[in-house]
Design a protein around this motif. Structure first.
Motif, PDB file in Angstrom:
ATOM      1  N   LEU A 345      42.247-116.018 -15.995  1.00  0.00           N
ATOM      2  CA  LEU A 345      43.482-115.237 -16.059  1.00  0.00           C
ATOM      3  C   LEU A 345      44.617-116.011 -15.420  1.00  0.00           C
ATOM      4  N   VAL A 346      45.771-116.073 -16.114  1.00  0.00           N
ATOM      5  CA  VAL A 346      46.975-116.683 -15.586  1.00  0.00           C
ATOM      6  C   VAL A 346      48.044-115.604 -15.488  1.00  0.00           C
ATOM      7  N   GLY A 347      48.676-115.482 -14.321  1.00  0.00           N
ATOM      8  CA  GLY A 347      49.694-114.467 -14.135  1.00  0.00           C
ATOM      9  C   GLY A 347      51.028-114.869 -14.736  1.00  0.00           C
ATOM     10  N   ASN A 348      52.068-114.177 -14.333  1.00  0.00           N
ATOM     11  CA  ASN A 348      53.410-114.431 -14.845  1.00  0.00           C
ATOM     12  C   ASN A 348      54.043-115.630 -14.145  1.00  0.00           C
ATOM     13  N   GLY A 349      54.762-116.441 -14.932  1.00  0.00           N
ATOM     14  CA  GLY A 349      55.536-117.528 -14.364  1.00  0.00           C
ATOM     15  C   GLY A 349      54.718-118.630 -13.724  1.00  0.00           C
ATOM     16  N   SER A 350      53.518-118.884 -14.212  1.00  0.00           N
ATOM     17  CA  SER A 350      52.640-119.878 -13.601  1.00  0.00           C
ATOM     18  C   SER A 350      52.340-121.023 -14.568  1.00  0.00           C
ATOM     19  N   CYS A 351      51.877-122.141 -14.015  1.00  0.00           N
ATOM     20  CA  CYS A 351      51.412-123.287 -14.812  1.00  0.00           C
ATOM     21  C   CYS A 351      52.521-123.801 -15.745  1.00  0.00           C
ATOM     22  N   LYS A 352      53.634-124.233 -15.161  1.00  0.00           N
ATOM     23  CA  LYS A 352      54.811-124.553 -15.967  1.00  0.00           C
ATOM     24  C   LYS A 352      55.076-126.043 -16.169  1.00  0.00           C
ATOM     25  N   ARG A 353      54.251-126.917 -15.645  1.00  0.00           N
ATOM     26  CA  ARG A 353      54.528-128.337 -15.755  1.00  0.00           C
ATOM     27  C   ARG A 353      53.416-129.038 -16.539  1.00  0.00           C
ATOM     28  N   PRO A 354      53.638-130.284 -16.974  1.00  0.00           N
ATOM     29  CA  PRO A 354      52.604-130.977 -17.743  1.00  0.00           C
ATOM     30  C   PRO A 354      51.265-131.024 -17.013  1.00  0.00           C
ATOM     31  N   ASP A 355      50.209-130.729 -17.772  1.00  0.00           N
ATOM     32  CA  ASP A 355      48.830-130.759 -17.275  1.00  0.00           C
ATOM     33  C   ASP A 355      48.548-129.717 -16.196  1.00  0.00           C
ATOM     34  N   SER A 356      49.492-128.847 -15.895  1.00  0.00           N
ATOM     35  CA  SER A 356      49.195-127.808 -14.917  1.00  0.00           C
ATOM     36  C   SER A 356      48.162-126.848 -15.497  1.00  0.00           C
ATOM     37  N   PHE A 358      45.314-127.442 -16.449  1.00  0.00           N
ATOM     38  CA  PHE A 358      44.535-128.093 -17.496  1.00  0.00           C
ATOM     39  C   PHE A 358      43.053-127.961 -17.182  1.00  0.00           C
ATOM     40  N   LYS A 359      42.292-127.376 -18.128  1.00  0.00           N
ATOM     41  CA  LYS A 359      40.843-127.185 -18.004  1.00  0.00           C
ATOM     42  C   LYS A 359      40.471-126.526 -16.678  1.00  0.00           C
ATOM     43  N   ALA A 360      41.292-125.598 -16.257  1.00  0.00           N
ATOM     44  CA  ALA A 360      41.030-124.886 -15.012  1.00  0.00           C
ATOM     45  C   ALA A 360      40.246-123.611 -15.281  1.00  0.00           C
ATOM     46  N   LYS A 361      39.722-123.017 -14.209  1.00  0.00           N
ATOM     47  CA  LYS A 361      38.976-121.769 -14.285  1.00  0.00           C
ATOM     48  C   LYS A 361      39.425-120.849 -13.169  1.00  0.00           C
ATOM     49  N   GLY A 362      39.167-119.560 -13.335  1.00  0.00           N
ATOM     50  CA  GLY A 362      39.464-118.597 -12.287  1.00  0.00           C
ATOM     51  C   GLY A 362      40.674-117.747 -12.601  1.00  0.00           C
ATOM     52  N   THR A 363      41.204-117.104 -11.565  1.00  0.00           N
ATOM     53  CA  THR A 363      42.399-116.273 -11.681  1.00  0.00           C
ATOM     54  C   THR A 363      43.543-116.938 -10.933  1.00  0.00           C
ATOM     55  N   CYS A 375      46.879-127.604 -10.093  1.00  0.00           N
ATOM     56  CA  CYS A 375      45.750-126.744 -10.483  1.00  0.00           C
ATOM     57  C   CYS A 375      44.944-127.320 -11.640  1.00  0.00           C
ATOM     58  N   GLU A 376      45.136-128.573 -11.969  1.00  0.00           N
ATOM     59  CA  GLU A 376      44.311-129.180 -13.015  1.00  0.00           C
ATOM     60  C   GLU A 376      42.846-129.122 -12.592  1.00  0.00           C
ATOM     61  N   ARG A 377      42.004-128.599 -13.464  1.00  0.00           N
ATOM     62  CA  ARG A 377      40.559-128.456 -13.250  1.00  0.00           C
ATOM     63  C   ARG A 377      40.235-127.591 -12.029  1.00  0.00           C
ATOM     64  N   ASN A 378      41.146-126.730 -11.650  1.00  0.00           N
ATOM     65  CA  ASN A 378      40.858-125.774 -10.602  1.00  0.00           C
ATOM     66  C   ASN A 378      39.672-124.897 -10.992  1.00  0.00           C
ATOM     67  N   CYS A 387      50.205-123.378  -4.636  1.00  0.00           N
ATOM     68  CA  CYS A 387      49.929-124.601  -5.401  1.00  0.00           C
ATOM     69  C   CYS A 387      51.164-125.047  -6.184  1.00  0.00           C
ATOM     70  N   ARG A 388      52.242-125.230  -5.475  1.00  0.00           N
ATOM     71  CA  ARG A 388      53.519-125.595  -6.094  1.00  0.00           C
ATOM     72  C   ARG A 388      53.877-127.007  -5.639  1.00  0.00           C
ATOM     73  N   GLY A 389      53.784-127.957  -6.566  1.00  0.00           N
ATOM     74  CA  GLY A 389      54.096-129.338  -6.255  1.00  0.00           C
ATOM     75  C   GLY A 389      53.225-130.268  -7.067  1.00  0.00           C
ATOM     76  N   LEU A 390      53.640-131.500  -7.194  1.00  0.00           N
ATOM     77  CA  LEU A 390      52.893-132.505  -7.931  1.00  0.00           C
ATOM     78  C   LEU A 390      51.463-132.604  -7.415  1.00  0.00           C
ATOM     79  N   ARG A 391      50.494-132.408  -8.295  1.00  0.00           N
ATOM     80  CA  ARG A 391      49.057-132.514  -8.013  1.00  0.00           C
ATOM     81  C   ARG A 391      48.566-131.464  -7.014  1.00  0.00           C
ATOM     82  N   ALA A 392      49.374-130.488  -6.697  1.00  0.00           N
ATOM     83  CA  ALA A 392      48.916-129.456  -5.770  1.00  0.00           C
ATOM     84  C   ALA A 392      47.696-128.746  -6.343  1.00  0.00           C
ATOM     85  N   CYS A 393      46.654-128.639  -5.528  1.00  0.00           N
ATOM     86  CA  CYS A 393      45.424-127.911  -5.883  1.00  0.00           C
ATOM     87  C   CYS A 393      44.673-128.536  -7.054  1.00  0.00           C
TER      88      CYS A 393
END
Length: 847
Positions: A345-356, A358-363, A375-378, A387-393
């Protein structure tokens, strides 16, 4: 529906190609990948009929079960290979590939479950070295051998006879170092595909389409498959998260009959996962929302609910939300490959940059994962505005609370749970983020600052480790409100620690100030080590409210104060007062920080409670100090002797002491400084008229309640007698009393200014006592130059006993000028009148 881009094989490079040579059983020497002549794998049937009900969620570590899967094995039950659907084999004959009926034709391929424990190293086996989800995966064996003989080992899954058609998906992590090693997989003995020759640094999913009915899927790990004489070191492969999802058969390519040799079809994606070629709609010039059919990869293969303004592609081939399996809120997943392959599940206003994502799991909650590759592969849940920033999480594996992990690389590769408002920093140019590589537990409002808690493996509670580099590489338990400041609680490096295991705990509200507890290895009580550099390189146990001040207890190796790690400990000890406290807290408080000496800095001995209070007190102390001792400026500086309770309570008292000091002693300024003797309880104190230098430079034994007043029992440092001299109780009370004495002095003696100076004989009780002033010369010379015993209650007048060299009886020499120049014995009661026995008329008034 998903489709495979190849049926019987695939190109290693991802480009369309054909074999350029025929292969023999020995293999190619070209360095290019080769296959066995048969292109078939051995088919093994389990001895027990497998059951194929959907796999329950494992109890070892929670994993995400894909939607619609009727079979799922992430190996978390740790039953591999004893589950009935699994079989492992090994080959030791050096033949390339695994042939049908190999056991019958060669006789040296052996099926195995777990009975052959002694040969476990040559079979596929369960491991915790790597895992895509949970803690377990299966790992290829080590088939290296001195002769470099080609060897292989297989693991086979038998599917259910009642399964319909669909996709078998598995995740692969590999670094095979081809041609040293290779990994191939087969369906019903027919070659299907091989692993990429380049290392897979992240887990990659691969799919195999299976027709309805029972099948065998075999993975073969091959050592030195091309039979090189001196191959490079073989690599390894890991497999995890195997599941089957019913699906219609592929429709984009016709399925040709399989031939003896692999045939090659184009592969658009070099990761060798299925390539989707949908019928494209007319792509708009502007970014498009997710529409049926998608636009050059946007939303292709997606399943679930997608909100308004989400899954927008900015250019062709963005693959935004492709293969998504879950739900996306509004205005989310807005750039190239954002949310591709996401499950959850992805909430509102999330995962807005390239590869953010990507192949992640969870909520992933609202307004989170806002940075390229964030959050790539989270693999776990992420709270709001986190998790706001380059490569965060990136590749996070544990839950993260709200408003956490903000900043470049913050929480990257994290494996431990993180609370709210933690692990954030503002530096945009750092190489390592706060909480990056964390494997421990981090509470709320903690680890905020550049590289704070980097590579932490310990437990950090709430409101702790805030500041640049705070708690980096920490392995300890750190309590609430502790280790706040630059580089606080940074432990020893592995090289500094050597092989020594150094477990320790830092309690609540401790280690506060830049570099506080840096390289500390001792336990720290509540409210301990407060101030810049406090307890830096400390190895001892720090008590409650102890080591408060700039550099306090830096380099300490002993226990200081009373230990109280919890509130109950504090109550049980009636709230200790704390030791080793100085007024300066930060470097700005002093003119020359480099030369400032902290309380108890470099201490090596036990210090009791409420002791060593003041600037530079107990610096380099080397012997035990009791409670309520060494208080005020420089007291007990470089002390090397034992000091009892309630002693050395004045400025500079007991400096450079090397002797033993009892209870309640040395309370005057400079008292007992440079003492090398033994001072019993209640001695060397400030008298009624004040006192300085009491017992300074003493080399002798001083008894109970002795040497009180200015200069009492002070010794001439340049005239030290060889014999042991004793000063007994209640003696030498007054200015300069007992100065340079060399003999016993009786009780209640030498009370007066200059009393007992240059004494070299015994002085009886109550002798040389100060009287009321009758002239400006009063008490100037009491007992001066005495060289023999003086009787009880004697020499009680002005200039009494001056120049005496013989015994004077009791109650004698009480008048002014009494006993001056005396050279003989005087009886009791003699020389008590003004002018008697003095012979002092022509003597100078001052010595």
């Amino acid at each position: 529906q998903p489709t495979m881009s190849y049926t019987n094989g695939g190109s290693k490079s991802g480009k369309t190609s054909q074999p350029t040579m025929s292969y023999t059983d020995g293999g190619s020497k070209s360095g290019k990948r080769s296959k066995s002549k048969t292109g078939k794998a051995k088919t093994h049937k389990p001895t027990l009929a497998p059951t194929f009900s959907p796999t329950e969620a494992d109890s070892t570590a929670p994993t995400y079960i894909p939607a619609g899967a009727i079979y799922y094995d992430s190996f978390e039950k740790a039953t591999f290979p004893d589950s009935p659907e699994w079989l492992v084999t090994t080959s030791v004959d050096g033949t390339m590939g695994i042939q049908v009926n190999r056991a019958d034709s060669i006789g040296n391929s052996r099926g195995r479950r777990l009975e052959e424990e002694d040969e476990s190293s040559i079979y596929w086996a369960l491991t915790t070295d790597e895992a895509d989800t949970g803690v377990y995966s299966i790992k290829s064996p080590d088939l290296n051998n001195d002769n470099h003989t080609p060897r292989s080992a297989t693991v086979t899954l038998t599917t259910g006879a009642d399964w319909g058609g669909g996709y078998l998906t598995f995740s692969l992590l590999s670094d095979l170092n081809f041609p040293a090693a290779d990994l191939l997989w087969y369906v019903d003995g027919e070659f299907y595909n091989w692993a990429p020759s380049d290392a897979l640094e992240w887990w990659e999913p691969f799919q195999i389409y299976l027709e309805p009915g029972e099948h065998t899927v075999t993975w073969e790990y091959a050592y030195n498959p091309e039979d090189y004489d001196d191959p490079p070191e073989a690599g390894v492969a890991f497999i995890d998260d195997i599941y089957f999802t019913p699906s219609s058969p592929p429709t984009y390519y016709p399925t040709p009959e399989r031939t003896e040799y692999p045939t090659y079809s184009p592969i658009l994606d070099p990761n060798f996962s299925p390539t989707y070629l949908p019928t494209l709609a007319d792509c708009p010039a502007e970014p498009n929302n997710c529409q049926p059919g998608g636009c050059d990869g946007v939303c292709v293969g997606a399943r679930g609910t997608i909100g308004e303004g989400s899954c927008l592609g900015n250019k062709l081939d963005d693959e935004t939300c492709a293969d998504l399996d879950g739900s996306v809120g509004d205005n989310s997943c807005l750039d190239e490959k954002a949310c591709k392959g996401f499950k959850g599940l992805v909430g509102n206003g999330s995962c807005k940059r390239p590869d953010s994502c990507f192949k992640a799991k969870g909520t992933i909650d609202d307004d989170s994962c806002l940075g390229t590759e964030s959050c790539e592969r989270n693999q776990d849940d992420i709270g709001t505005e986190s998790c706001r920033g380059l490569r965060a999480c990136i590749k996070n594996k544990s839950p993260i609370g709200d408003t956490s992990c903000v900043g470049v690389s913050s929480c990257a590769l994290n494996k431990g749970p993180i609370g709210e408002k933690s692990c954030s920093h503002l530096d945009a140019e750092v190489e390592n983020g706060s909480c990056e590589l964390n494997e421990g537990i981090i509470g709320s409002n903690s680890c905020n600052g550049e590289m704070a808690c980097y590579n932490n493996t310990g437990t950090i509670k709430n409101n702790s480790c805030n500041g640049p580099f705070a708690c980096t590489n920490n392995t300890a338990v750190i309590g609430n409100g502790s280790c706040n400041g630059m580089s606080t609680c940074v432990p020893l490096t592995d090289e500094e620690a050597g092989n020594e295991i150094l477990p320790y705990v830092i309690a609540d509200n401790s280690c506060l100030g830049d570099h506080a507890c840096e390289k500390n290895t001792g336990n720290v009580s509540m409210h301990g080590c407060v101030g810049e550099y406090a307890c830096e390189k400390n190895k001892g146990s720090i008590g409650y409210k102890s080591c408060d001040g700039l550099k306090s207890c830096s380099g300490n190796i002993a226990q200081i104060g009373i230990m109280a790690m919890t509130t109950s400990d504090v109550n049980a000890n009636d709230e200790p007062g704390g030791s080793c406290q100085n007024s300066a807290k930060v470097e700005d408080d002093v003119e020359d920080p480099s030369n400032y000496l902290g309380a108890c800095e470099k201490n090596t001995a036990l210090i009791g409670d409420t002791s060593c209070i003041g600037d530079e007190v107990c610096y380099e102390n080397n012997e035990s100090i009791g409670d309520l001792s060494c208080r005020l400026e420089r007291a007990c500086y470089q002390n090397k002797g034992g000091i009892g309770n309630g002693s050395c309570r004045s400025p500079f008292a007991c400096i450079n002491n090397e002797g033993t000091i009892g209870l309640g002693c040395c309370s005057a300024p400079l008292a007992c400084s440079r003492n090398k003797g033994t001072i019993e309880n209640g001695s060397c104190q400030e008298g009624d008229s004040g006192g300085n230098n009491v017992c300074s430079n003493n080399r002798k034994f001083i008894g109970l309640d002795s040497c009180k007043g200015n200069g009492a029992c002070a010794d001439d440092e340049d005239n030290v007698p060889e014999e042991t001299v004793v000063v007994k109780g209640q003696s030498c009370i007054g200015d300069e009393s007992c100065s340079r004495t060399t003999a016993d002095i009786g009780f209640q003696s030498c009370v007066g200014r200059g009393a007992c100076q240059n004494n070299s004989g015994k002085i009886g009780d109550s002798a040389c006592i100060r009287t009321e002033f009758t002239s400006e010369l009063d008490d100037s010379f009491i007992c001066q130059n005495n060289s023999e015993r003086i009787g009880n209650r004697s020499c009680q007048g002005q200039r009494a006993c001056r120049g005496n060299s013989a015994k004077i009886g009791s109650e004698s020499c009480a008048a002014p000028f009494a006993c001056c120049g005396n050279t003989g014995r005087k009886g009791n009661g003699e020389c008590n009148n003004n002018g008697e026995c003095n012979e002092c008329a022509n003597l100078p008034e001052q010595p």
